[in-house]
Design a protein around this motif. Structure first.
Motif, short mmCIF file in Angstrom:
data_model
loop_
_atom_site.label_atom_id
_atom_site.label_comp_id
_atom_site.label_asym_id
_atom_site.label_seq_id
_atom_site.Cartn_x
_atom_site.Cartn_y
_atom_site.Cartn_z
N VAL B 19 1.63 11.78 -10.30
CA VAL B 19 1.43 12.93 -9.42
C VAL B 19 2.78 13.60 -9.22
O VAL B 19 3.80 12.92 -9.05
CB VAL B 19 0.83 12.46 -8.08
CG1 VAL B 19 0.81 13.58 -7.07
CG2 VAL B 19 -0.58 11.91 -8.30
N VAL B 26 -0.89 17.09 -11.20
CA VAL B 26 -0.49 15.94 -12.00
C VAL B 26 0.50 16.44 -13.06
O VAL B 26 0.34 17.52 -13.61
CB VAL B 26 -1.74 15.30 -12.64
CG1 VAL B 26 -1.38 14.35 -13.76
CG2 VAL B 26 -2.56 14.59 -11.57
N ASP B 121 -10.20 14.05 -16.81
CA ASP B 121 -9.14 14.57 -15.94
C ASP B 121 -9.71 14.92 -14.56
O ASP B 121 -9.36 14.32 -13.56
CB ASP B 121 -8.38 15.75 -16.57
CG ASP B 121 -9.28 16.84 -17.13
OD1 ASP B 121 -10.51 16.76 -16.97
OD2 ASP B 121 -8.74 17.80 -17.72
N ASP B 122 -10.65 15.88 -14.50
CA ASP B 122 -11.15 16.25 -13.17
C ASP B 122 -12.39 15.46 -12.75
O ASP B 122 -12.85 15.57 -11.61
CB ASP B 122 -11.40 17.76 -13.07
CG ASP B 122 -12.46 18.24 -14.04
OD1 ASP B 122 -13.24 17.42 -14.57
OD2 ASP B 122 -12.53 19.46 -14.29
N PRO B 213 -11.69 31.00 -9.99
CA PRO B 213 -12.03 29.71 -9.38
C PRO B 213 -12.67 29.87 -8.00
O PRO B 213 -12.42 30.84 -7.30
CB PRO B 213 -10.68 29.00 -9.26
CG PRO B 213 -9.66 30.08 -9.33
CD PRO B 213 -10.24 31.19 -10.12
N ARG B 214 -13.50 28.91 -7.64
CA ARG B 214 -14.14 28.90 -6.32
C ARG B 214 -13.49 27.88 -5.41
O ARG B 214 -13.73 27.84 -4.23
CB ARG B 214 -15.62 28.54 -6.47
CG ARG B 214 -16.39 29.35 -7.50
CD ARG B 214 -16.41 30.82 -7.13
NE ARG B 214 -17.21 31.57 -8.10
CZ ARG B 214 -18.53 31.69 -8.02
NH1 ARG B 214 -19.20 31.14 -7.05
NH2 ARG B 214 -19.17 32.40 -8.93
N LEU B 215 -12.71 26.98 -6.03
CA LEU B 215 -12.05 25.94 -5.25
C LEU B 215 -10.55 26.15 -5.34
O LEU B 215 -10.03 26.54 -6.38
CB LEU B 215 -12.39 24.55 -5.80
CG LEU B 215 -13.86 24.16 -5.86
CD1 LEU B 215 -14.01 22.78 -6.49
CD2 LEU B 215 -14.47 24.15 -4.46
N LYS B 216 -9.87 25.87 -4.21
CA LYS B 216 -8.43 25.96 -4.20
C LYS B 216 -7.91 24.55 -3.97
O LYS B 216 -8.34 23.87 -3.04
CB LYS B 216 -8.02 26.86 -3.04
CG LYS B 216 -6.58 27.23 -3.02
CD LYS B 216 -6.38 28.32 -1.97
CE LYS B 216 -4.98 28.22 -1.41
NZ LYS B 216 -4.85 29.00 -0.20
N THR B 217 -7.02 24.09 -4.86
CA THR B 217 -6.45 22.76 -4.66
C THR B 217 -5.29 22.87 -3.69
O THR B 217 -4.29 23.51 -3.99
CB THR B 217 -6.01 22.16 -6.01
OG1 THR B 217 -7.16 22.08 -6.85
CG2 THR B 217 -5.42 20.77 -5.83
N LEU B 218 -5.45 22.27 -2.53
CA LEU B 218 -4.41 22.37 -1.51
C LEU B 218 -3.28 21.38 -1.79
O LEU B 218 -2.12 21.69 -1.59
CB LEU B 218 -4.99 22.12 -0.12
CG LEU B 218 -6.15 23.04 0.31
CD1 LEU B 218 -6.64 22.70 1.70
CD2 LEU B 218 -5.70 24.51 0.25
N LYS B 219 -3.66 20.18 -2.23
CA LYS B 219 -2.63 19.22 -2.61
C LYS B 219 -3.23 18.09 -3.45
O LYS B 219 -4.45 17.87 -3.42
CB LYS B 219 -1.93 18.63 -1.38
CG LYS B 219 -2.87 17.91 -0.44
CD LYS B 219 -2.14 17.37 0.78
CE LYS B 219 -3.14 16.81 1.77
NZ LYS B 219 -2.58 16.27 2.97
N VAL B 220 -2.36 17.45 -4.21
CA VAL B 220 -2.77 16.28 -5.00
C VAL B 220 -1.81 15.15 -4.66
O VAL B 220 -0.59 15.33 -4.71
CB VAL B 220 -2.72 16.60 -6.52
CG1 VAL B 220 -3.00 15.35 -7.34
CG2 VAL B 220 -3.72 17.70 -6.86
N GLU B 221 -2.37 14.03 -4.28
CA GLU B 221 -1.53 12.91 -3.83
C GLU B 221 -1.85 11.63 -4.57
O GLU B 221 -2.92 11.50 -5.15
CB GLU B 221 -1.74 12.67 -2.33
CG GLU B 221 -1.28 13.81 -1.46
CD GLU B 221 -1.75 13.65 -0.02
OE1 GLU B 221 -0.88 13.51 0.85
OE2 GLU B 221 -2.97 13.64 0.22
N GLU B 222 -0.93 10.68 -4.48
CA GLU B 222 -1.20 9.34 -5.01
C GLU B 222 -2.23 8.68 -4.11
O GLU B 222 -2.21 8.88 -2.91
CB GLU B 222 0.09 8.49 -4.90
CG GLU B 222 1.25 9.01 -5.69
CD GLU B 222 1.49 8.18 -6.93
OE1 GLU B 222 0.74 7.20 -7.16
OE2 GLU B 222 2.40 8.53 -7.68
N PRO B 223 -3.11 7.88 -4.66
CA PRO B 223 -4.04 7.14 -3.80
C PRO B 223 -3.29 6.07 -3.01
O PRO B 223 -2.20 5.67 -3.40
CB PRO B 223 -5.01 6.51 -4.80
CG PRO B 223 -4.27 6.44 -6.08
CD PRO B 223 -3.27 7.56 -6.08
#
Lengths: 310, 249
Positions: B19, B26, B121-122, B213-223
């Protein structure tokens, strides 16, 4: 706001994952309605009406809904969609089959397998087999969502007193027909809702050796699972598979026997409360996520475990 | 009979993803990319139908940047007849991909469309179902067996608890599960031959499709990380800990 939850069921009983989906719906706020579509499934609707937090149950009975085929189920849900802001289902194979079809017909995105409701339009969902968690915000007025049931507590099965209303069937699309099903028959609990799961991997060496696991499972009241390697080797049927492309489980106790711990497998069980690993290879990655690790030959350890459990 | 298959360029399944520190996604820089494994199964199934004399042509399409052409070349090297690349540098959500595929299907008029059940991936697991909906076609998702007979497709599906067999009116969309087949490797001569096979390039604009796109990715984090616990020396100690320390049995 009103949320429609699609019930997962077999025309006889409500599927356990529906209770988790109701909790996710409750977290969104507003009224929660449950759609029970099937054939001869009035008992399922009565069961859904008793679930805590459910305000109304819609019952659509017709022969064409008996096997939950996606084309007709989606048409039914779309015919009801005007009254709802959110359409939600547990991410079972049935929910995953039907809901994207609904989303496309409504011209909205689907938000797949959410694990957390941040706000009514913002959700957390795993990507890359759970190796990253994405927080996404939806701009669609109507939302279609599937829920990873292991990440939401089950709503109480009793305590509610919702009304049951009949919903009219939509036109038959005539696109698909049910031919048959081969469902595994087991006296053991269902994998995704069991409190204890014991899984075997390639280290089991053969399907016959799974009886060693089954003996322990029966003493613990556990479900039996397997890694993809064990399924691919033909030891056990496909529906035993725990992992990214199989089932996601989160029991109180997960016992991994002869499983190395590929990322693929970890994605399916790492939310379990307590993880036990039994493996003769002390370097196996499974030990990095296990609360209790036992480096031992499983062919000695399993009979000993069976013995110790009396 | 024509078969259309779709292939997606994704991070190779053996790569341990990282990430990005700024949580925007990613890290894809210098990462090995490959064809989505479920899509390899889709290509293979199309090829087997052609080899069995059921299908006459297998067309592979992809949606993605110029580099997705490499993924299409892989499909051609496996044996697909020709390729279609819908070129865009934008991130296209499953609904957008389904709309682009619908536009291509209206030009190509395939009898069967095969796609992977999900991209690794998604992990959306949506495109095939959405495409079937937009075309008004039947769908056979999570297929472990496909048999075509006249105007119908008999599809065995992997469902919770076992297998379900359904009959689909054709044309149909099928999505592949892991055990539908074992995809072949492309041989060197076939890789060379694939270089000469045609790939037609289009853009979403050419096809008149809105892919916003209909979705906005606000953040991507490590689990959240799980800490390794303790090693026990014996089965007796294990049972004792499970009973008296963890309280789970």
């Amino acid at each position: 706001m009103t949320v429609l939850v699609l019930a997962d069921h077999d025309n006889k009983a409500l599927g356990a994952a529906t209770l988790n989906a109701v909790t996710a719906a409750t977290e969104l706020g507003g009224d929660v309605h449950v759609l029970v579509a099937g054939n001869g499934c009035a008992a399922v609707a009565d069961e859904a009406a008793k679930v805590a937090g459910v305000a109304k149950v819609l019952l659509a009975e017709d022969a064409m809904y008996a096997d939950a085929l996606a084309e007709n189920m989606a048409a039914l849900i779309v015919s009801l969609a005007d009254s709802y802001d959110v359409i939600l289902a547990a991410a079972t194979t049935s929910g995953k089959n039907i809901l994207p079809r609904v989303a496309a017909l409504l011209d909205v995105a689907q938000i797949s397998e959410i694990v957390e409701v941040v706000s009514p339009d913002t959700f957390v969902r795993p990507i890359y087999a759970g190796n990253a968690m994405a927080t996404v915000q939806s701009s669609d007025a109507k939302k279609v969502i599937t829920v990873r049931s292991t990440n939401f507590a089950a709503a109480a099965a009793t305590g509610g007193s919702a009304s049951v209303e009949a919903a009219s069937a939509a036109a038959d699309t005539g696109l698909s027909t049910f031919v048959g099903a081969e469902l595994s028959k087991s006296e053991r609990p269902e994998l995704t809702s069991a409190k204890i799961v014991i899984s075997g991997g390639r280290g089991m060496q053969s399907g016959d050796n799974f009886h060693l696991l089954e003996k322990v499972a029966d003493k613990l009241g556990a479900a039996v699972g397997a890694s993809r390697a064990a399924v691919d080797a033909g030891f056990v049927p496909n529906d035993y598979q725990v992992g990214q492309t199989g089932k996601v489980v989160a029991p109180q106790l997960y016992i991994a026997v002869g499983i190395s711990g590929a990322i693929q497998h970890l994605a399916g069980m790492k939310d379990s409360k307590v993880i036990v690993a039994i493996n003769k290879d002390e370097e196996a990655p499974i030990f990095q996520v296990a609360d209790y690790g036992l480096v031992a030959d499983l062919f000695k350890a399993l009979p000993e475990l069976d013995e110790a459990l009396g | 009979m024509k078969v259309l298959v779709a292939v997606k360029r994704v991070v190779d399944y053996n790569v341990k993803i990282r990430v990005k520190a700024d949580k925007t996604g990613v890290d894809l820089a210098n990462v090995k990319m490959s064809m989505n494994p479920f899509d390899e199964i889709a290509v293979e199934e199309g090829l087997r139908l052609r080899e069995a004399g059921v299908a006459t042509e297998v067309v592979a399409m992809s949606v993605g940047p110029q580099a997705a052409q490499e993924t299409l070349r892989t499909a051609l090297a496996m044996g697909a007849d020709r390729g279609i690349l819908v070129k865009t540098d934008e991130t296209v959500e499953p609904l957008g991909v389904a709309k682009l595929m619908k536009a291509v299907a209206e030009e190509e008029k395939p009898d069967l469309i095969i796609v992977g059940k999900q991209a690794i991936d998604d992990d959306s697991n949506q495109t095939g179902q959405m495409l079937a909906a937009l075309l008004g076609w039947s769908q056979g998702t999570f297929a472990s067996e496909v048999n075509l007979d006249g105007g119908t497709a008999k599809v065995t599906r992997e469902v919770d608890g076992g297998l379900q067999t359904i009959e689909l009116k054709m044309p149909a969309v099928v999505t592949t599960d892991l055990r539908l087949n074992e995809p072949r490797y492309a041989s060197l001569p076939n890789i060379m031959k694939a270089k000469k096979k045609p790939i037609d390039e289009k853009t979403p604009e050419d096809l008149g499709v809105d892919i916003s796109p209909r979705l906005k990715t606000l953040k991507v984090e490590e689990p959240a990380k799980r800490e390794a616990g303790v090693r026990v020396e014996s089965v007796a100690e294990l049972v004792d800990k499970l009973k008296n320390e963890a309280g789970v049995i």
